[in-house]
Design an enzyme around this catalytic site. Sequence first.
Site, PDB file in Angstrom:
ATOM      1  N   GLU A 164       5.808   4.750   5.009  1.00  0.00           N
ATOM      2  CA  GLU A 164       6.123   4.858   6.432  1.00  0.00           C
ATOM      3  C   GLU A 164       7.231   3.880   6.824  1.00  0.00           C
ATOM      4  OE1 GLU A 164       5.101   7.353   7.856  1.00  0.00           O
ATOM      5  OE2 GLU A 164       3.210   7.919   6.902  1.00  0.00           O
ATOM      6  N   VAL A 181       0.868  -1.167   0.000  1.00  0.00           N
ATOM      7  CA  VAL A 181       0.000   0.000   0.000  1.00  0.00           C
ATOM      8  C   VAL A 181       0.906   1.219   0.000  1.00  0.00           C
ATOM      9  CG1 VAL A 181      -2.019   1.059   1.082  1.00  0.00           C
ATOM     10  CG2 VAL A 181      -1.549  -1.363   1.461  1.00  0.00           C
ATOM     11  N   SER A 182       0.508   2.270  -0.690  1.00  0.00           N
ATOM     12  CA  SER A 182       1.401   3.410  -0.866  1.00  0.00           C
ATOM     13  C   SER A 182       1.902   3.956   0.458  1.00  0.00           C
ATOM     14  CB  SER A 182       0.692   4.505  -1.664  1.00  0.00           C
ATOM     15  OG  SER A 182      -0.429   5.018  -0.960  1.00  0.00           O
ATOM     16  N   ASP A 183       1.013   4.125   1.434  1.00  0.00           N
ATOM     17  CA  ASP A 183       1.460   4.705   2.700  1.00  0.00           C
ATOM     18  C   ASP A 183       2.214   3.700   3.564  1.00  0.00           C
ATOM     19  OD1 ASP A 183      -0.856   3.255   3.188  1.00  0.00           O
ATOM     20  OD2 ASP A 183      -1.845   4.804   4.349  1.00  0.00           O
ATOM     21  N   CYS A 184       1.907   2.418   3.431  1.00  0.00           N
ATOM     22  CA  CYS A 184       2.659   1.406   4.186  1.00  0.00           C
ATOM     23  C   CYS A 184       4.108   1.342   3.703  1.00  0.00           C
ATOM     24  CB  CYS A 184       1.996   0.040   4.039  1.00  0.00           C
ATOM     25  SG  CYS A 184       0.313  -0.039   4.677  1.00  0.00           S
TER      26      CYS A 184
END
Length: 757
Positions: free
Chosen positions: A490, A484-487
Amino acid sequence: MVRRKINNAAADDAEPLLKKGATRKRFSNAGDLDHDAKRQRPELKERTDYSRWRMRDDHGRHTWHYLEDDEQAKEWPQTYADKYYLGLPLDLPQLPKPKEPLDAVRNGLEFFMKLQLPSGHWGCEYGGPMFLLPCVVLAWYVTKTPIPWYYATEIKNYLFARAHPEDGGWGLHIEGETSVFGTVLNYTVLRLVGVDADHPKMVKARATLHQLGGATHAPHWAKWWLAVLGVANWDIVNPVPPELWLLPDCVPFAPWRWWIHIRQVFLPMSYLWSRRWQAEETDVLRSLRKELFVEDWDKINWAAHRNTIHPRDNYHPKTWLLNLINWFLVNVWKPIFRTQALADKAETWAMRLIEMENENTDHADLATVSGPMNLVCLYARDGPDSYAVRRHRERSHEFLWVKNEGLLANGTNGVQCWDTAFAIQAVMDAGLTEDSRYRAMLLKALEFLDEQQIRENVKDQGKCYRQTRKGGWAFSNKDQGYVVSDCVSEALKAVIILQKTPGFPTLIDDQRIFDAIDTLLTYQNPSGSCSSYEPPRAGPWMEMLNAAEVFGRIMVEYEYPECTTAVVTALSLFHKHWPRYRGKEIERFIVRAVAWIKTAQRPHGGWYGSWGICFTYATMFALESLSSTGETYANSFHAKRGCEFLLSKQRADGGWSEHYKACETGEYVEHPTGSQVVMTAWALIGLMKANYPDKEPIKRGIRLLMKRQQPNGEWLQEAIEGVFNKSCMISYPNYKFIFPMKALGMFARRYPDERVA
């Protein structure tokens, strides 16, 4: 001599299945023993002995085990994490009362580091939605998967604990009002695990269900499960033809264009709908036909109730277009044009897509709805003894979680990579990454992220419509394998932070970091924004085909301030250390992304959040995006408006408090219980990221965080924190540690001489 015995969560095999056995194809389960005859229904007890539960961490795979043997329980003692999850006393000493914010961070870390699991990450429940556990239990029942007594007992306890205190029903999620969806599925679960129909709680729940119209008023997903059970006739289920998967990719509404979760759910739904497969009848199922419906079961006009739904469940009513399509499929397509050869071809391809999903996730599958559905499909085709069915049974236990209320199902197989990345960043924000006290903890966390990085793209990536993932991280673990883009962002930030800190090893070399950057750069949308699993493949008009009813914004990917910010900040950090690698592309990406952030700002100054509640969450991220390009309260109109929005919502006690109804309505709603530590931390982080000049409102919020901290360093659980698809809330229990520590640490570094009494 005492015989040793471990009641493993694995259903059929004590050891993992390491290689495929013979697969026996079968298209009828009529020859199987009756479910009730094959095994006795679980013996329900009042509760289990919580001192006998253990959570095993196997490289980020979580399974719960109940140790009935005394000797085994002694050999495998409970950890602090086990006890904390189960609500058992930890008997930790009181820590010195914090005199300043950094003291509070240290106290928080003193508690939180005890919860770190052996492989280096932090685990927690990821519950909230009340339709997850039914997916697992119903799939087990129809596939004749044994349910141990200790599971059944704690399933009963959890559902009793989460029944509405007034009407006895269940909602879409744990804080929601009673719905037909939640009540019909969870009532059914309780009956299947052995609760009698005349139990007072069942009588109360059944009366509420009948007041709501009974099971004929359930939404589409519930009707599908009742048809699979044989408790309802398939005619009540709106059509889900697998022929959709045969459509050319150029078709504007072809399934490959749908959001990943909806396409993975409708894939097994279409397979079983086409086959009209139903479980073998049992006494319990026959009884449920009488219990769940207001009408006489034998006289129900099933087809007439396809579109019957209680208003409380009808969050996203079917459009005229979807109703027209359903009418055509039922009255024209199926009886006239749908040949058996075409149906067979469609079923074969749908099953091949399910098989590819299994191959790419080792049968863990995307999440807790599609995984159990896929298990039923494989059982329907292959029977109980195939490798795929047995492996699915094993892996389904990774969705389960035990807590003080009982046994629940998580939204995925965990939050391992996500929470660990944020935990590392919280330590960094406090300036404590070089503190020797936390070195071992941080090193283990870095080793976990090293192990969990995904090193290759999926097999047959184009054929199964998967996004590039090489170099990325999943939300949970690499077995699940959906980046996932934010996973990715981060986790990448956490890795760079630690590997650039003196004294930490370089476990992930430059090329692997470049792989992560290459994947991140595929996520930008034409508008400049970022979505979650993949860029949108169709527009919001696809919601006209939303058949889920209980959810909004589910048919396609959307643009998210949270995801966009995560990618922007990861690229910014990377570009600082590796300015020559795809430098111009990264600079353009950031400029376009931040420009989009500005367009997404609401008139009141906040941003709408899709993954946390709600405007508070997204505004924190948006202000961080702006600050990454030097835009702050002093020089940016957008940052100033964002700060003013947050400040307008600060409560008299210094905190912030937003209710989940804001996600449903799109308007800020105060939480009736008062300030929440998580939302207070989000607001404070946003204000500090924007360099808001007046420290007094920030100091008031910091004071609340310190006041809420317990003598042992922890913060207590308050209201639910997360959301998806606008209407369903989900829990992130580690947020109450991570974000308060982050806010406190940021304040301590920004105002090092400030004491907060």
